[in-house]
Scaffold this active site. Structure first.
Site, mmCIF file in Angstrom:
data_model
loop_
_atom_site.group_PDB
_atom_site.id
_atom_site.type_symbol
_atom_site.label_atom_id
_atom_site.label_comp_id
_atom_site.label_asym_id
_atom_site.label_seq_id
_atom_site.Cartn_x
_atom_site.Cartn_y
_atom_site.Cartn_z
ATOM 1 N N PRO A 35 111.273 47.264 59.439
ATOM 2 C CA PRO A 35 109.817 47.348 59.307
ATOM 3 C C PRO A 35 109.432 48.816 59.123
ATOM 4 O O PRO A 35 109.896 49.671 59.891
ATOM 5 C CB PRO A 35 109.307 46.815 60.656
ATOM 6 C CG PRO A 35 110.446 47.036 61.609
ATOM 7 C CD PRO A 35 111.708 46.997 60.811
ATOM 8 N N GLN A 66 106.693 41.539 61.712
ATOM 9 C CA GLN A 66 106.635 42.276 62.986
ATOM 10 C C GLN A 66 105.197 42.453 63.458
ATOM 11 O O GLN A 66 104.328 42.846 62.669
ATOM 12 C CB GLN A 66 107.251 43.663 62.841
ATOM 13 C CG GLN A 66 107.328 44.355 64.200
ATOM 14 C CD GLN A 66 107.765 45.810 64.130
ATOM 15 O OE1 GLN A 66 107.075 46.654 63.564
ATOM 16 N NE2 GLN A 66 108.914 46.105 64.705
ATOM 17 N N CYS A 88 107.524 51.589 68.544
ATOM 18 C CA CYS A 88 106.728 52.537 67.745
ATOM 19 C C CYS A 88 106.276 53.708 68.625
ATOM 20 O O CYS A 88 105.619 53.511 69.650
ATOM 21 C CB CYS A 88 105.519 51.838 67.130
ATOM 22 S SG CYS A 88 104.542 52.999 66.151
ATOM 23 N N LYS A 142 112.172 44.592 68.721
ATOM 24 C CA LYS A 142 112.782 45.825 68.212
ATOM 25 C C LYS A 142 112.443 46.933 69.203
ATOM 26 O O LYS A 142 111.255 47.181 69.469
ATOM 27 C CB LYS A 142 112.248 46.144 66.822
ATOM 28 C CG LYS A 142 112.866 47.414 66.221
ATOM 29 C CD LYS A 142 112.606 47.510 64.728
ATOM 30 C CE LYS A 142 113.115 48.795 64.126
ATOM 31 N NZ LYS A 142 112.268 49.968 64.422
ATOM 32 N N GLY A 187 119.604 53.082 63.131
ATOM 33 C CA GLY A 187 119.462 54.528 63.268
ATOM 34 C C GLY A 187 120.494 55.291 62.458
ATOM 35 O O GLY A 187 121.711 55.098 62.630
ATOM 36 N N ASP A 188 119.979 56.097 61.504
ATOM 37 C CA ASP A 188 120.803 57.078 60.784
ATOM 38 C C ASP A 188 121.855 56.490 59.848
ATOM 39 O O ASP A 188 122.781 57.200 59.444
ATOM 40 C CB ASP A 188 121.506 58.043 61.761
ATOM 41 C CG ASP A 188 120.511 58.834 62.610
ATOM 42 O OD1 ASP A 188 119.298 58.717 62.369
ATOM 43 O OD2 ASP A 188 120.954 59.553 63.526
ATOM 44 N N ARG A 246 114.849 54.680 56.740
ATOM 45 C CA ARG A 246 114.575 55.859 55.902
ATOM 46 C C ARG A 246 115.438 55.939 54.650
ATOM 47 O O ARG A 246 114.933 56.302 53.577
ATOM 48 C CB ARG A 246 114.709 57.139 56.735
ATOM 49 C CG ARG A 246 113.533 57.324 57.689
ATOM 50 C CD ARG A 246 113.815 58.405 58.701
ATOM 51 N NE ARG A 246 114.939 58.045 59.554
ATOM 52 C CZ ARG A 246 115.485 58.837 60.460
ATOM 53 N NH1 ARG A 246 115.036 60.053 60.621
ATOM 54 N NH2 ARG A 246 116.495 58.419 61.212
HETATM 55 C C1 LIG Z 1 107.571 56.096 57.835
HETATM 56 C C2 LIG Z 1 108.156 55.214 58.909
HETATM 57 C C3 LIG Z 1 107.452 54.095 59.337
HETATM 58 C C4 LIG Z 1 107.995 53.247 60.320
HETATM 59 N N1 LIG Z 1 107.304 52.133 60.693
HETATM 60 C C5 LIG Z 1 107.842 51.288 61.626
HETATM 61 C C6 LIG Z 1 107.184 50.085 61.973
HETATM 62 O O1 LIG Z 1 106.134 49.729 61.437
HETATM 63 N N2 LIG Z 1 107.771 49.300 62.929
HETATM 64 C C7 LIG Z 1 108.968 49.638 63.537
HETATM 65 O O2 LIG Z 1 109.464 48.900 64.387
HETATM 66 N N3 LIG Z 1 109.605 50.763 63.204
HETATM 67 C C8 LIG Z 1 109.081 51.581 62.251
HETATM 68 N N4 LIG Z 1 109.760 52.692 61.882
HETATM 69 C C9 LIG Z 1 111.094 52.950 62.475
HETATM 70 C C10 LIG Z 1 112.206 52.336 61.600
HETATM 71 O O3 LIG Z 1 112.082 50.953 61.457
HETATM 72 C C11 LIG Z 1 113.593 52.665 62.177
HETATM 73 O O4 LIG Z 1 113.693 52.109 63.452
HETATM 74 C C12 LIG Z 1 113.867 54.175 62.279
HETATM 75 O O5 LIG Z 1 113.403 54.865 61.143
HETATM 76 C C13 LIG Z 1 115.373 54.450 62.456
HETATM 77 O O6 LIG Z 1 116.083 53.903 61.373
HETATM 78 P P1 LIG Z 1 116.622 54.825 60.135
HETATM 79 O O7 LIG Z 1 117.441 55.911 60.735
HETATM 80 O O8 LIG Z 1 117.420 53.869 59.282
HETATM 81 O O9 LIG Z 1 115.416 55.376 59.456
HETATM 82 C C14 LIG Z 1 109.259 53.549 60.898
HETATM 83 C C15 LIG Z 1 109.961 54.671 60.453
HETATM 84 C C16 LIG Z 1 109.437 55.494 59.466
HETATM 85 C C17 LIG Z 1 110.234 56.683 59.012
#
Ligand SMILES: Cc1cc2nc3c(=O)[nH]c(=O)nc-3n(C[C@H](O)[C@H](O)[C@H](O)COP(=O)(O)O)c2cc1C
Length: 330
Positions: free
Chosen positions: A29, A84, A114, A153, A215-216, A238
């Site tokens: 999400p 979500q 969040c 989450k 994550g990452d 990301r």
């Molecule tokens: C711009 C942005 C918006 C996000 N919005 C949400 C969200 O709406 N709900 C949520 O549970 N996590 C949100 N996240 C967190 C991501 O879902 C994820 O948990 C976090 O970025 C770590 O994963 P990654 O390392 O693959 O980015 C957001 C992250 C970013 C960067």
């Protein structure tokens, strides 16, 4: 981790309740980003097993906010789709969950992670990690009204001194939650430092419901590190914003050329202009162009021009001008 084990992971089927996810890779999400248009773009490349909606405020949805109701749109090609919800009020959370089940969601996820002040100041998102009584009430009231799977989450806790992932995992399992998505950072960390694989591995070893690591993850190396935790699936945010073909790349080992990315952007922008009122389309086009520019040669020049664009057509013009420049160079 051996290459053969990674290959085996791509052939794995994960079941969350009655929902089958194959391969067990999830588009996260992502507020403002993971709308129906983006999900269709990601799905178009392949390699992703299930997608998440943007976070939907249960208050806004149940009070009939027009902009929020646009977030309910999806295409059957996007399935399986997890919606979500965020919030703290058990009644509104249950009502929102039911509305989403009725509009075709395959599963509902509750946001416990969040970090943004907008969400935590009213007690939702990561603030629920500091108030496990409310967290339990929210899970219980949503579980009671749903017949589709329910997931949560989470982050590890508010900060290093208040790690609650073990407690939250136990509560979730006892209250009939079907799976946990675990971003291995605390709220205080926001996105700094690196994900903690040990926490994810520990939660996985303690629970019987699936634990999906998050994550990452950006490439095969980081995917292998996440899989070494023993997690049942992997979620990516990301890396997918910068490269919507990341799932395809992970699976095939191939990248996508600049020219293909430009044709994807063209398609996405046309879809955005079709699906949204002008102002919202402009906002989203600027946002995406800014993220994508990080994967494009001389992307900085795009970001500089974007700041002065006042309409969706002006953003489109900046994109077209850039594309012409690239076409000439190739
Ligand atoms: C711009 C942005 C918006 C996000 N919005 C949400 C969200 O709406 N709900 C949520 O549970 N996590 C949100 N996240 C967190 C991501 O879902 C994820 O948990 C976090 O970025 C770590 O994963 P990654 O390392 O693959 O980015 C957001 C992250 C970013 C960067």
């Amino acid at each position: 981790m051996a290459e053969s084990e990674i290959k085996r992971f791509f052939k794995k089927r994960l079941k969350i309740g009655n929902v089958v996810i194959e391969p067990p890779l999830f588009l996260a999400p992502i507020a403002d980003i993971s709308d129906s248009v983006f999900r269709r773009i990601v799905k178009g490349f392949g390699g992703v097993g299930a997608v998440f909606s943007e976070m939907i405020s249960s208050d806004a949805l149940t009070r009939g906010c027009k902009k929020t109701s646009l977030m309910l749109n999806f295409d059957s090609n996007e399935k399986p789709i997890f919606f979500q919800i965020s919030g703290k009020n058990p009644y509104r959370m249950a009502m929102a969950a039911r509305m989403l089940e009725d509009s075709g969601a395959d599963a509902i996820d509750i946001n416990f992670g969040c970090p943004s002040k907008n969400v935590t100041k009213s007690g939702g998102g990561a603030a629920l990690l500091r108030d496990l009584k409310s967290a339990t009430e929210v899970i219980r009231s949503v579980r009671r009204v749903l017949s589709i799977p329910l997931t949560i989450k989470i982050r590890a806790g508010w900060d290093e001194n208040s790690l609650v992932y073990r407690k939250v995992g136990k509560i979730a399992e006892d209250e009939g939650v079907d799976a946990i998505f675990f971003h291995g950072r605390t709220r205080k960390q926001m996105y700094s430092g690196s994900v903690n694989y040990r926490w994810i591995g520990e939660l996985k070893s303690k629970l019987t419901i699936p634990v999906i690591g998050n994550g990452d993850v950006v490439d095969r190396y980081s995917l292998a590190k996440m899989l070494e935790t023993g997690c049942d699936g992997v979620m990516i945010a990301r890396a997918a914003i910068k490269k919507p073909w990341v799932f395809y790349s992970l699976m095939s080992g191939k990248d996508v050329e600049v020219l293909s990315l430009l044709s994807v952007i063209e398609k996405q922008f046309k879809m955005l202009m079709d699906c949204y009122p002008e102002n919202l389309a402009k906002h989203k086009m600027k946002l995406f162009m800014s993220w994508y520019s990080r994967s494009l040669p001389d992307g900085k020049s795009i970001r500089v021009q974007l700041s002065s664009a006042k309409t969706a057509f002006e953003v489109y013009g900046i994109f077209e001008e850039y594309r012409n420049r690239v076409n000439q160079a190739f």
